[in-house]
Design a protein around this motif. Structure first.
Motif, PDB file in Angstrom:
ATOM      1  N   SER A  25     -48.660  33.645 -56.187  1.00 49.64           N
ATOM      2  CA  SER A  25     -47.520  33.144 -57.110  1.00 49.64           C
ATOM      3  C   SER A  25     -47.192  31.997 -55.812  1.00 49.64           C
ATOM      4  N   PHE A  26     -46.449  30.871 -56.238  1.00 51.82           N
ATOM      5  CA  PHE A  26     -45.675  30.079 -55.531  1.00 51.82           C
ATOM      6  C   PHE A  26     -44.358  30.039 -56.433  1.00 51.82           C
ATOM      7  N   ASP A  27     -43.254  30.377 -55.244  1.00 55.76           N
ATOM      8  CA  ASP A  27     -41.887  30.507 -56.235  1.00 55.76           C
ATOM      9  C   ASP A  27     -41.820  31.310 -57.429  1.00 55.76           C
ATOM     10  N   ALA A  28     -41.595  30.636 -58.452  1.00 56.03           N
ATOM     11  CA  ALA A  28     -41.575  31.573 -60.025  1.00 56.03           C
ATOM     12  C   ALA A  28     -42.889  31.473 -60.584  1.00 56.03           C
ATOM     13  N   ARG A  29     -43.668  30.520 -59.876  1.00 61.16           N
ATOM     14  CA  ARG A  29     -45.122  30.232 -60.817  1.00 61.16           C
ATOM     15  C   ARG A  29     -46.051  31.300 -60.445  1.00 61.16           C
ATOM     16  N   THR A  30     -46.653  31.898 -61.631  1.00 66.74           N
ATOM     17  CA  THR A  30     -47.694  32.852 -61.205  1.00 66.74           C
ATOM     18  C   THR A  30     -48.953  32.254 -61.428  1.00 66.74           C
ATOM     19  N   PRO A  44     -59.473  25.002 -66.098  1.00 67.88           N
ATOM     20  CA  PRO A  44     -59.048  23.660 -66.203  1.00 67.88           C
ATOM     21  C   PRO A  44     -58.579  23.251 -64.616  1.00 67.88           C
ATOM     22  N   SER A  45     -58.453  22.074 -64.509  1.00 68.85           N
ATOM     23  CA  SER A  45     -57.764  21.601 -63.383  1.00 68.85           C
ATOM     24  C   SER A  45     -56.289  22.115 -63.185  1.00 68.85           C
ATOM     25  N   GLY A  46     -56.293  22.580 -61.879  1.00 70.44           N
ATOM     26  CA  GLY A  46     -54.949  23.252 -61.519  1.00 70.44           C
ATOM     27  C   GLY A  46     -54.590  24.650 -61.914  1.00 70.44           C
ATOM     28  N   SER A  47     -55.698  25.106 -62.270  1.00 69.74           N
ATOM     29  CA  SER A  47     -55.745  26.498 -62.823  1.00 69.74           C
ATOM     30  C   SER A  47     -55.739  27.662 -61.588  1.00 69.74           C
ATOM     31  N   GLY A  48     -56.171  27.060 -60.426  1.00 74.04           N
ATOM     32  CA  GLY A  48     -56.057  27.730 -59.309  1.00 74.04           C
ATOM     33  C   GLY A  48     -57.475  28.367 -58.674  1.00 74.04           C
ATOM     34  N   LYS A  49     -58.605  27.511 -59.138  1.00 71.59           N
ATOM     35  CA  LYS A  49     -59.958  28.001 -58.518  1.00 71.59           C
ATOM     36  C   LYS A  49     -59.950  27.624 -57.014  1.00 71.59           C
ATOM     37  N   SER A  50     -59.539  26.389 -56.533  1.00 75.49           N
ATOM     38  CA  SER A  50     -59.670  26.322 -55.217  1.00 75.49           C
ATOM     39  C   SER A  50     -58.589  27.241 -54.300  1.00 75.49           C
ATOM     40  N   THR A  51     -57.633  27.560 -54.891  1.00 70.65           N
ATOM     41  CA  THR A  51     -56.629  28.399 -54.237  1.00 70.65           C
ATOM     42  C   THR A  51     -57.524  29.829 -54.089  1.00 70.65           C
ATOM     43  N   LEU A  52     -58.160  30.321 -55.172  1.00 69.43           N
ATOM     44  CA  LEU A  52     -58.963  31.576 -55.063  1.00 69.43           C
ATOM     45  C   LEU A  52     -60.015  31.553 -54.103  1.00 69.43           C
ATOM     46  N   THR A  80     -66.330  25.191 -60.183  1.00 68.83           N
ATOM     47  CA  THR A  80     -67.082  23.914 -60.460  1.00 68.83           C
ATOM     48  C   THR A  80     -66.493  23.462 -62.018  1.00 68.83           C
ATOM     49  N   HIS A  81     -66.660  22.126 -62.150  1.00 65.48           N
ATOM     50  CA  HIS A  81     -66.502  21.761 -63.526  1.00 65.48           C
ATOM     51  C   HIS A  81     -67.815  21.355 -64.045  1.00 65.48           C
ATOM     52  N   ASP A  82     -68.785  21.476 -63.556  1.00 61.12           N
ATOM     53  CA  ASP A  82     -70.157  20.957 -64.015  1.00 61.12           C
ATOM     54  C   ASP A  82     -70.840  22.194 -64.934  1.00 61.12           C
TER      55      ASP A  82
END
Ligand code: ATP
Length: 231
Positions: free
Chosen positions: A10-15, A35-43, A194-196
């Motif tokens: 989570s970042f602040d209020a966002r999970t 989707p882009s921004g869903s958190g793959k890189s963060t994982l 990946t998106h591929d």
């Protein structure tokens, strides 16, 4: 080999994601899609000890690596992890060979001299004879393949790849995925964000970050009958 248990971020209020559970074994290649921004890189960054999860555990050979201190973290990154990330993490002003010598100085080649192992790795990624060129003179796709040659020399137990084919044409995409596949067959575990769709289809398992959860299956047949959300 690596067990992810109830991981959340989570970042602040966002999970970003929660209750993430999966296992990657030696010999397996797993795709993370979403989707882009869903958190793959963060994982991936959490698995690679470049970011901290907000909760849960990542167990490697019984130890929760998220609780490692500084020294254990450095050792784990050096001895166990291999990264294939979007910004390559190469030394820009050094040559291709000099970048690869960083690895052979830390880890002896399986057989023969370091210079021979470096030449073989470059040959395998289609960059034979390019060792004396400076990194900043190479294209993005060529730099990505130098990073792949570095992984071949490093022989890590766990490879984390973030959009490894984003800068590549079809032929080079096939080569990069083929080499990652060979590394997994040699006993390493590979996780690819990946998106591929072609990359995804060549993995043993596909997990999708969807509405803050990770959904998926280790069985490709099941994945094909329940396609992951497009990303
Ligand atoms: N340290 C941070 N603080 C706040 N928000 C962050 C932080 N790190 C990442 N985020 C946010 O988390 C979200 C997920 O980012 P991430 O890069 O993991 O997504 P992604 O699924 O890999 O996206 P893409 O497919 O576009 O690469 C983004 O909205 C990003 O801005």
């Amino acid at each position: 080999m690596i067990d992810i248990e109830n991981l959340s971020k989570s970042f602040d209020a966002r999970t970003l994601w929660r209750n993430v559970n999966f296992t990657v074994n030696r010999g397996e290649m797993l795709a993370l899609v979403g989707p882009s921004g869903s958190g793959k890189s963060t994982l991936l960054n959490c698995l690679g000890l470049l970011d901290k999860p907000s909760g849960g555990a990542i167990r490697y050979e019984g130890s929760d690596i998220t609780r490692f201190g500084r020294r254990e973290t450095l050792r784990f990154r050096r001895d166990t992890l291999g990264y294939l990330f979007q910004h390559y993490a190469l030394i820009e002003n050094a040559t291709v060979d000099e970048n690869l010598e960083v690895v052979t100085k830390l880890r002896r080649p399986l057989k023969g001299k370091a210079s021979t192992a470096i030449a073989e790795a470059l040959d395998r990624v289609g960059l034979a004879g390019r060792g004396t060129e400076k990194i900043h003179h190479l294209s993005g796709g060529e730099q990505q393949r130098v990073a792949l040659a570095r992984l071949l020399l490093q022989r890590p137990a766990l490879v984390l790849a973030d959009e490894p084919t984003g800068a590549l044409d079809e032929a080079n995409t096939t080569m990069v995925v083929g080499i990652l596949r060979e590394m997994s067959k040699d006993g390493c575990a590979v996780v690819i964000a990946t998106h591929d769709a072609d990359v995804r289809n060549r993995c043993d398992a596909v997990f999708a970050v969807h509405e803050s959860s990770l959904v998926g299956s280790p069985h490709p047949e099941a994945v094909h009958s329940h396609p992951a959300p497009a990303g």
